[in-house]
Design an enzyme around this catalytic site. Sequence first.
Site, PDB file in Angstrom:
ATOM      1  N   TYR A 176     -12.377   5.626  -8.814  1.00 24.46           N
ATOM      2  CA  TYR A 176     -12.209   6.404  -7.581  1.00 24.46           C
ATOM      3  C   TYR A 176     -11.477   7.725  -7.768  1.00 24.46           C
ATOM      4  CZ  TYR A 176      -8.485   2.819  -7.558  1.00 24.46           C
ATOM      5  OH  TYR A 176      -7.509   1.928  -7.912  1.00 24.46           O
ATOM      6  N   CYS A 180     -18.242   4.864 -23.989  1.00 22.94           N
ATOM      7  CA  CYS A 180     -19.516   5.592 -23.973  1.00 22.94           C
ATOM      8  C   CYS A 180     -19.992   5.843 -22.547  1.00 22.94           C
ATOM      9  CB  CYS A 180     -20.549   4.834 -24.781  1.00 22.94           C
ATOM     10  SG  CYS A 180     -20.054   4.729 -26.485  1.00 22.94           S
ATOM     11  N   GLU A 182       4.364  -6.669   1.291  1.00 23.31           N
ATOM     12  CA  GLU A 182       3.839  -7.158   0.012  1.00 23.31           C
ATOM     13  C   GLU A 182       3.330  -6.013  -0.862  1.00 23.31           C
ATOM     14  OE1 GLU A 182       1.202  -9.803   2.048  1.00 23.31           O
ATOM     15  OE2 GLU A 182      -0.481  -8.405   1.836  1.00 23.31           O
ATOM     16  N   PRO A 183       4.232  -5.140  -1.300  1.00 20.31           N
ATOM     17  CA  PRO A 183       3.794  -4.055  -2.177  1.00 20.31           C
ATOM     18  C   PRO A 183       3.471  -4.568  -3.572  1.00 20.31           C
ATOM     19  CG  PRO A 183       6.174  -4.065  -2.001  1.00 20.31           C
ATOM     20  CD  PRO A 183       5.685  -5.120  -1.062  1.00 20.31           C
ATOM     21  N   GLY A 184       2.594  -3.860  -4.247  1.00 16.04           N
ATOM     22  CA  GLY A 184       2.308  -4.145  -5.651  1.00 16.04           C
ATOM     23  C   GLY A 184       2.640  -2.906  -6.461  1.00 16.04           C
ATOM     24  N   ARG A 187      -9.272   3.387 -13.321  1.00 16.51           N
ATOM     25  CA  ARG A 187      -9.040   4.011 -12.012  1.00 16.51           C
ATOM     26  C   ARG A 187      -9.627   5.414 -11.865  1.00 16.51           C
ATOM     27  NH1 ARG A 187      -4.398   5.083 -10.394  1.00 16.51           N
ATOM     28  NH2 ARG A 187      -4.756   4.672  -8.203  1.00 16.51           N
ATOM     29  N   GLY A 242       0.787  -1.238   0.000  1.00 15.34           N
ATOM     30  CA  GLY A 242       0.000   0.000   0.000  1.00 15.34           C
ATOM     31  C   GLY A 242       0.808   1.271   0.000  1.00 15.34           C
ATOM     32  N   TYR A 275      -2.413  -1.673 -11.706  1.00 15.98           N
ATOM     33  CA  TYR A 275      -3.881  -1.568 -11.623  1.00 15.98           C
ATOM     34  C   TYR A 275      -4.492  -0.896 -12.847  1.00 15.98           C
ATOM     35  CZ  TYR A 275      -2.851  -2.800  -6.823  1.00 15.98           C
ATOM     36  OH  TYR A 275      -2.372  -3.434  -5.707  1.00 15.98           O
TER      37      TYR A 275
HETATM   38  C1  PLP Z   1      -3.634  -7.988   0.949  1.00 11.59           C
HETATM   39  C2  PLP Z   1      -2.995  -7.038   0.022  1.00 11.59           C
HETATM   40  N1  PLP Z   1      -1.661  -6.954   0.002  1.00 11.59           N
HETATM   41  C3  PLP Z   1      -1.017  -6.104  -0.827  1.00 11.59           C
HETATM   42  C4  PLP Z   1      -1.716  -5.299  -1.690  1.00 11.59           C
HETATM   43  C5  PLP Z   1      -0.938  -4.398  -2.598  1.00 11.59           C
HETATM   44  O1  PLP Z   1      -1.243  -3.055  -2.432  1.00 11.59           O
HETATM   45  P1  PLP Z   1      -0.393  -1.958  -3.207  1.00 11.59           P
HETATM   46  O2  PLP Z   1      -0.408  -2.360  -4.646  1.00 11.59           O
HETATM   47  O3  PLP Z   1      -1.100  -0.681  -2.984  1.00 11.59           O
HETATM   48  O4  PLP Z   1       0.988  -1.987  -2.641  1.00 11.59           O
HETATM   49  C6  PLP Z   1      -3.109  -5.340  -1.699  1.00 11.59           C
HETATM   50  C7  PLP Z   1      -3.861  -4.454  -2.597  1.00 11.59           C
HETATM   51  O5  PLP Z   1      -5.047  -4.315  -2.603  1.00 11.59           O
HETATM   52  C8  PLP Z   1      -3.767  -6.251  -0.825  1.00 11.59           C
HETATM   53  O6  PLP Z   1      -5.103  -6.329  -0.796  1.00 11.59           O
END
Ligand code: PLP
Length: 426
Positions: free
Chosen positions: A328, A355, A285-287, A324, A249, A384
């Site tokens: 939001y 549309c 666990e970043p994405g 996105r 996050g 995303y």
């Molecule tokens: C459980 C969990 N871990 C990690 C993430 C990754 O979040 P981000 O991409 O914002 O780092 C999410 C995103 O929704 C999540 O639900």
Amino acid sequence: MHLHSAKDLFPVTSEWNESDLRIGGCSVDELAREFDTPLYIYDETTLRQQIREITAAFAPLRVRTSYSAKACAILQVLRVCREEGLDLDVVSAGELAAGMRAGFSPNQIHLHGNYKTDDELEAAARAEIHTVVADSLHDLARIAALANSRGTRVSVALRLRLGLEPSTHPYLTTTGRSSKFGIDPEDLGQAAELTFSGSTVVVTGVHAHLGSQITDAGAYAEMASELLAAATMLRDAGLPVREIGVGGGWAVGYWPGDQSLAPRAVAQALHAHTTANPLFRFAVEPGRAIVARSAVVVYRTGAVKPSPRGRLIAVDGGMGDNPRPALYGARYYCRAVARPFEPSAGLADVVGRYCESGDVLASRVPLPIVLPGDLLCTPVAGAYQLSMASAYNLVPQPAAIMVQDGDARIISRRSTLDDLFARDVD
Ligand SMILES: Cc1ncc(COP(=O)(O)O)c(C=O)c1O
């Protein structure tokens, strides 16, 4: 906290000249002609650099780092994450299959999600993945029943619904007492009992995820304290809890001047906890922070119309490849590829081709004169976007390419008309 300049938003290999942008040694104008638009351009150098920055920040803390596949699950992106030594978080059998195809060992894969089908739990148990994250007592009971019926050991982390309310968009918040995610800390006693009744489920961790676009590193320290208290309580009850998962996050900037959250700042915020609690291993666990900046998306402009707000510039993509803004109100920046140094001719709204009046990709962006046929480039497009893409209006989904050292290769081809009808039963 870090404030972004416009340059920081683009991949690290970006070079602007008078009439073009080069990424990974490739001309964006030539890539758009060769591969057509909309085009997602992933820069391998930026992707690897982001991962290495994170790995370096957490190395002294012995923190396990996963990539959250939901941010972008294109196989070649996952492969780079694996090569760089990350684990993988998945939330479906589809993402689990993607991880396996990308070469992750099951022992590196962790299954999350607030709703897991029987088939998904079965697939996770069959593959013998590292951990299943239980999101409710119901989830835990199902995982326990499955483990017992298979006679196999399943390692479980309990996702907690903590009382923290991080400051971000409500749709991006995933904790707080009204969140749909997680088990209430008061129910941990019951969770422990469930796993004692002769089951082969072993609770090895606790976990929480604050949400996305979090700019305050202190929120991670606060969350870690609450998770440590829960983990200690479970250990006192006899469960072998070892891992404290603090989720992902970390905010990234999408607009010049936006705040982001550097991995180093999160590591610093966790430092006191990791050193004071050597019994536990922490996990992140970043994405988005891994993959967002590594890609740009390039659109071809169509009609340009006047509007009381400035100009409306229509492009050949929109909410089908990037929902996105409509979902939001995410705010995006963009630049005219062939006119990078021309002064602004006023604010423009870049609107998509779908549309829906809400299909506005970027609002109130200062842009030079833009003519039909020009290319617009939006940075921070790696996370995303394609993973949330749809075939709304039956518009084919765009291609993604990966560039490095002057080479470009397709990593996800543009969908065809036949793809659009592949699931119809006529
Ligand atoms: C459980 C969990 N871990 C990690 C993430 C990754 O979040 P981000 O991409 O914002 O780092 C999410 C995103 O929704 C999540 O639900």
